[in-house]
Design a protein around this motif. Sequence first.
Motif, PDB file in Angstrom:
ATOM      1  N   CYS A 119       9.880  20.123 -59.488  1.00  0.00           N
ATOM      2  CA  CYS A 119      10.754  18.997 -59.824  1.00  0.00           C
ATOM      3  C   CYS A 119      12.227  19.414 -59.784  1.00  0.00           C
ATOM      4  O   CYS A 119      13.087  18.654 -59.329  1.00  0.00           O
TER       5      CYS A 119
ATOM      6  N   PRO B 273      12.980   6.391 -59.611  1.00  0.00           N
ATOM      7  CA  PRO B 273      11.947   6.062 -60.611  1.00  0.00           C
ATOM      8  C   PRO B 273      10.643   6.846 -60.434  1.00  0.00           C
ATOM      9  O   PRO B 273      10.005   7.229 -61.424  1.00  0.00           O
ATOM     10  N   ARG B 274      10.221   7.073 -59.187  1.00  0.00           N
ATOM     11  CA  ARG B 274       8.977   7.833 -58.971  1.00  0.00           C
ATOM     12  C   ARG B 274       9.143   9.271 -59.466  1.00  0.00           C
ATOM     13  O   ARG B 274       8.253   9.832 -60.100  1.00  0.00           O
ATOM     14  N   TYR B 275      10.308   9.834 -59.159  1.00  0.00           N
ATOM     15  CA  TYR B 275      10.602  11.197 -59.631  1.00  0.00           C
ATOM     16  C   TYR B 275      10.574  11.237 -61.157  1.00  0.00           C
ATOM     17  O   TYR B 275       9.998  12.152 -61.763  1.00  0.00           O
TER      18      TYR B 275
ATOM     19  N   LEU C 292       8.962   9.409 -63.215  1.00  0.00           N
ATOM     20  CA  LEU C 292       7.590   9.264 -63.722  1.00  0.00           C
ATOM     21  C   LEU C 292       6.853  10.605 -63.692  1.00  0.00           C
ATOM     22  O   LEU C 292       6.242  11.008 -64.694  1.00  0.00           O
ATOM     23  N   PHE C 293       6.896  11.294 -62.560  1.00  0.00           N
ATOM     24  CA  PHE C 293       6.181  12.572 -62.456  1.00  0.00           C
ATOM     25  C   PHE C 293       6.821  13.647 -63.339  1.00  0.00           C
ATOM     26  O   PHE C 293       6.121  14.446 -63.966  1.00  0.00           O
TER      27      PHE C 293
ATOM     28  N   ASP D  13      14.878   8.703 -53.706  1.00  0.00           N
ATOM     29  CA  ASP D  13      13.663   9.023 -54.482  1.00  0.00           C
ATOM     30  C   ASP D  13      12.745   9.937 -53.662  1.00  0.00           C
ATOM     31  O   ASP D  13      13.035  10.274 -52.509  1.00  0.00           O
ATOM     32  N   LEU D  14      11.622  10.330 -54.265  1.00  0.00           N
ATOM     33  CA  LEU D  14      10.662  11.217 -53.611  1.00  0.00           C
ATOM     34  C   LEU D  14      10.205  10.643 -52.274  1.00  0.00           C
ATOM     35  O   LEU D  14       9.867   9.461 -52.180  1.00  0.00           O
ATOM     36  N   ASP D  15      10.206  11.492 -51.233  1.00  0.00           N
ATOM     37  CA  ASP D  15       9.687  11.050 -49.947  1.00  0.00           C
ATOM     38  C   ASP D  15       8.194  11.391 -49.852  1.00  0.00           C
ATOM     39  O   ASP D  15       7.598  11.930 -50.795  1.00  0.00           O
TER      40      ASP D  15
ATOM     41  N   LEU E   4       5.845  13.630 -52.407  1.00  0.00           N
ATOM     42  CA  LEU E   4       4.731  13.001 -53.128  1.00  0.00           C
ATOM     43  C   LEU E   4       3.427  13.756 -52.884  1.00  0.00           C
ATOM     44  O   LEU E   4       2.597  13.899 -53.789  1.00  0.00           O
TER      45      LEU E   4
ATOM     46  N   VAL F 149       1.723  14.724 -56.458  1.00  0.00           N
ATOM     47  CA  VAL F 149       0.553  13.915 -56.839  1.00  0.00           C
ATOM     48  C   VAL F 149      -0.673  14.785 -57.147  1.00  0.00           C
ATOM     49  O   VAL F 149      -1.321  14.596 -58.191  1.00  0.00           O
TER      50      VAL F 149
END
Length: 510
Positions: free
Chosen positions: A339, A363-365, A367-368, A439-441, A445, A449
């Motif tokens: 991260c 936002p995706r970043y 969350l993880f 954001d994450l590409d 991901l 994931v």
Amino acid sequence: MSGFPILSLMLAVPLLGALACLFLEAKAARTVALAATLVDLVLGVVLWASYDIGGAQWQFTERLEIFSGFSWALGIDGIALLLIMLSVFLMPICIGASQSIEKRVGEYMAAFLLVETLMLGVFMAQDIFLFYMFFEAGLIPMYLIIGIWGGADRIYASYKFFLYTLLGSVLMLVAMLWMVHTAGTTDVPTLMAYDFDPKVQTWLWLAFFASFAVKMPMWPVHTWLPAAHVQAPTAGSVILAGVLLKMGGYGFIRYSLPMFPEASAYFAPLIWGLSMAAVVITSLIALVQSDMKKLIAYSSVAHMAIVTLGLFAFNVQGLEGSMLVMLSHGLVSGALFLCVGVIYDRLHTREINRYGGLAINMPRYALFFLLFTMASIGLPGTSGFVGEFLSLGGIYQASTSAALIGTTGIILGAAYMLYLYRRVVFGEQKNADAAAMPDLDARELLMVVPLGLAVLWMGVYPESFIAPMRADIAALDARLARAKPASDSKPTPGKAKPAHEEAAAHGGSH
């Protein structure tokens, strides 16, 4: 699988890949490295699926006598199986995280594949000198990864890493030579059952401790770790925290405890004291860091102190908990360094104050990062909770004061991790360049994931990780029963079961 040399194949695949990468252009080297690590991951899954949980203690054994006193001897038990799976799971992610490497890509990929071969060899070796060769040789490619592809102070960090870890291991080699001379064998399972003189055990234990304590790393010989992490490229930090630190814990559980049970009991208060100091001191140091990598590096020392507390609790609960903490820490710390690498690749700084408000544009970043932060803290339902709960429950049976101080690590961990998360992800967006980051590409991901799913899997259904090692931990507990140190907690009314009976009731032995 009977008779098929799957362990040798798992060592050969990345080694051959490393040789190929040395002669390839950058793009081809990346492809070959990824392919080699994915093949090893598939072989690891086959190994896990073929492992007979109720079968013999040592499975997939291979032995080839090379010369008198040294043999190519491989084999695994449930403990080694889990650490092998952690290694092959993280390696493709490390290759995927190496897109920012642009100079001497072929050599970089070769170094990483060589690291994989040597890491796996440590967990597979059943000849004590073969173990030593793998254990020490792993230093060389990691030293090169930090020293060539690291940050501005990479030379200092790589030399410190190399010298710290090498000096401790010289004493271990001397002890190994004496053990082989005395026991008349280099076979690790035989040495695990051999009863060395308790007076000599003290010196042997200290010699092994000099190596394993640096590798863990235990306080106060941990100072090489923050420098190595900060200077290492992202993938280097992931594999260093994810697997290389676990070699010290594996050394304690495979060598120090079963081979020197009386000495381990004698030195248990020393381990408890160092671990308690590590939990408090390194957590407080983490709390004041301005560099994200340094903060996570110091948190690693605190988490590995929970491992040593559990290992030297001398009961099944502590031993199983320590293994789960090692597995969880491998996933979570690797994910946290990933991260940090994701946003470092965009902004080229690890200073916490340069970020803020990333939840708005990433936002995706966010969350993880939140999931891995919570797992680091030990939130129930994540991998961090199960291992820490068992480890601290185990040490509570041996030392209430060690359990009390160890538990403060969870509180301090929540303090520095949530403080980090709030400053990076929430708040106002003070810097326009941070606010403009994408954001994450898809590639990123694909890396985070699987880590997120593994963290949740271990948290929700830890039995799938405990089952393969249960009988091996019970067998180790039975071996340690005769030397178990007195507990400072008050016994409950009624007759207590002997430790070996308790271990048998918990899961039997091979």
